[in-house]
Design a protein around this motif. Sequence first.
Motif, PDB file in Angstrom:
ATOM      1  N   LEU A 228      47.137  33.237  45.303  1.00 55.17           N
ATOM      2  CA  LEU A 228      46.122  33.158  44.531  1.00 55.17           C
ATOM      3  C   LEU A 228      45.557  34.799  43.993  1.00 55.17           C
ATOM      4  O   LEU A 228      45.859  35.688  44.786  1.00 55.17           O
ATOM      5  N   GLU A 229      45.499  34.936  42.540  1.00 57.72           N
ATOM      6  CA  GLU A 229      45.071  36.179  42.109  1.00 57.72           C
ATOM      7  C   GLU A 229      43.613  36.208  41.472  1.00 57.72           C
ATOM      8  O   GLU A 229      43.365  35.024  40.800  1.00 57.72           O
ATOM      9  N   GLY A 230      43.230  37.457  41.245  1.00 56.71           N
ATOM     10  CA  GLY A 230      41.889  37.519  40.626  1.00 56.71           C
ATOM     11  C   GLY A 230      41.611  38.923  40.562  1.00 56.71           C
ATOM     12  O   GLY A 230      42.325  39.847  40.450  1.00 56.71           O
ATOM     13  N   TRP A 231      40.180  39.084  40.359  1.00 60.69           N
ATOM     14  CA  TRP A 231      39.547  40.569  40.375  1.00 60.69           C
ATOM     15  C   TRP A 231      38.445  40.387  41.400  1.00 60.69           C
ATOM     16  O   TRP A 231      37.547  39.563  41.543  1.00 60.69           O
ATOM     17  N   ALA A 232      38.170  41.605  41.895  1.00 63.93           N
ATOM     18  CA  ALA A 232      36.880  41.884  42.912  1.00 63.93           C
ATOM     19  C   ALA A 232      36.437  43.295  42.247  1.00 63.93           C
ATOM     20  O   ALA A 232      37.121  44.189  41.959  1.00 63.93           O
TER      21      ALA A 232
END
Length: 415
Positions: A228-232
């Motif tokens: 899973l990839e995303g932004w934080a």
Amino acid sequence: MRSDFLIRSQLLREGGVHATMCGPPVPDAAAVDARPARLLKDAQGGVMPGQFAQLVVDETIFHLVPQRRRSDPVQPDLQFSETVCQLTDDVRTKIQASFRKVLTSYGREIVEEAEVKSALPDCVHAYLTQQRDLVDVSADIAHLLWDSQKGSSPAGLLLVAAARLAGRRALLIVKLEQEGGLRAQDVVVNGLRTFDMRYFADLLMTEHNKVYKAALFSVDGIADMDLLEGWAADKQLSGNMARFWLQAFLGCRQKQDPQLLTQGFHDAAIDWVDNHVSDSERSVRYLMALMVELRSNGRTLDPTAFAAHHLDLHDQDGFLEYLGSHSVPTTVFDKDVTRIATRLSELRLGFENGIFIVAPVKAVREAVDVVDHPDGTSTVTVRGKINSTRSHASRRKQETAQPSDDDASEADPAQ
């Protein structure tokens, strides 16, 4: 013990959001679903730059996560909402603008860390693939946050939002700390104008909110058999995220190594100056700005801001395009000069005739002038007192001259 409540949000004139607990609402699905892309503007009406300008919040739910002190004999209870929050249009616009701004300024690309034992990626995946609904999955996320927090982490509200990013299903997770504040409202008392002062102990998303952590995952961040990839983002630490938030809670790591990003920016910037800036004075000025920026105490690097502050207007777009073509981000990233630290102390000027000038960065700024001439040559003036002269062997071409037989005969008085 499970404590359930509903949060009703109200936007105050001063810019903060006032959250209050209330009874069960009457759902209005039509009002929730009819949120078009016209809300892509921030609170001041300006369009936010980058991909996060396309972030739209459809529904939100809040859970109260208390401070967890290991020494407490009885741990406080989490307080769960039973349904989504009632958002007015002005509140929705305010929180969208706040989330976009935080992600644009502090957001970092993250990827699931397979070796970290966190169930959050599974929760996010289940929601994004429509296996679980927002209310159900958000309760598990609140438990995960509670379990991952240390005793030093303050209490706060966990916001979980059903969102869209560029029209694609997304999940937004935000930890907020409530703040207190006064509001002054002009009133008329006995025919005389005055101000009525009221204290609000439960304000959210004020301009000076210190604890503000966010994560955003889109369905586009799910690939077959991939992580899973995303932004934080961690506004409190200016992008350098708290370990409990990034690893223990989100179960992720930064996708790109700050050391490699910083080195890539350094190398691409120098290459661009060498290949695309023909004016010697500008070349020296740009390189000096690059060295100063990398040597500064700042913990982050913003290539777009660097271009705006240090490059001439007609060079800015070309510089940023060159960075992009060399896989260097033009958005903010964490700075780490470990790999290039030894290359930041001196500046080297090279001439076609083989002459080189190597000088400390500070000395170049204070004692070196460069003047370009119409014929393409340049005059470099170095101001200072010469205190030594010596021979110099190039580190790149250290050729040991072997004396010829004739030279040896001339040098040997015995022959």
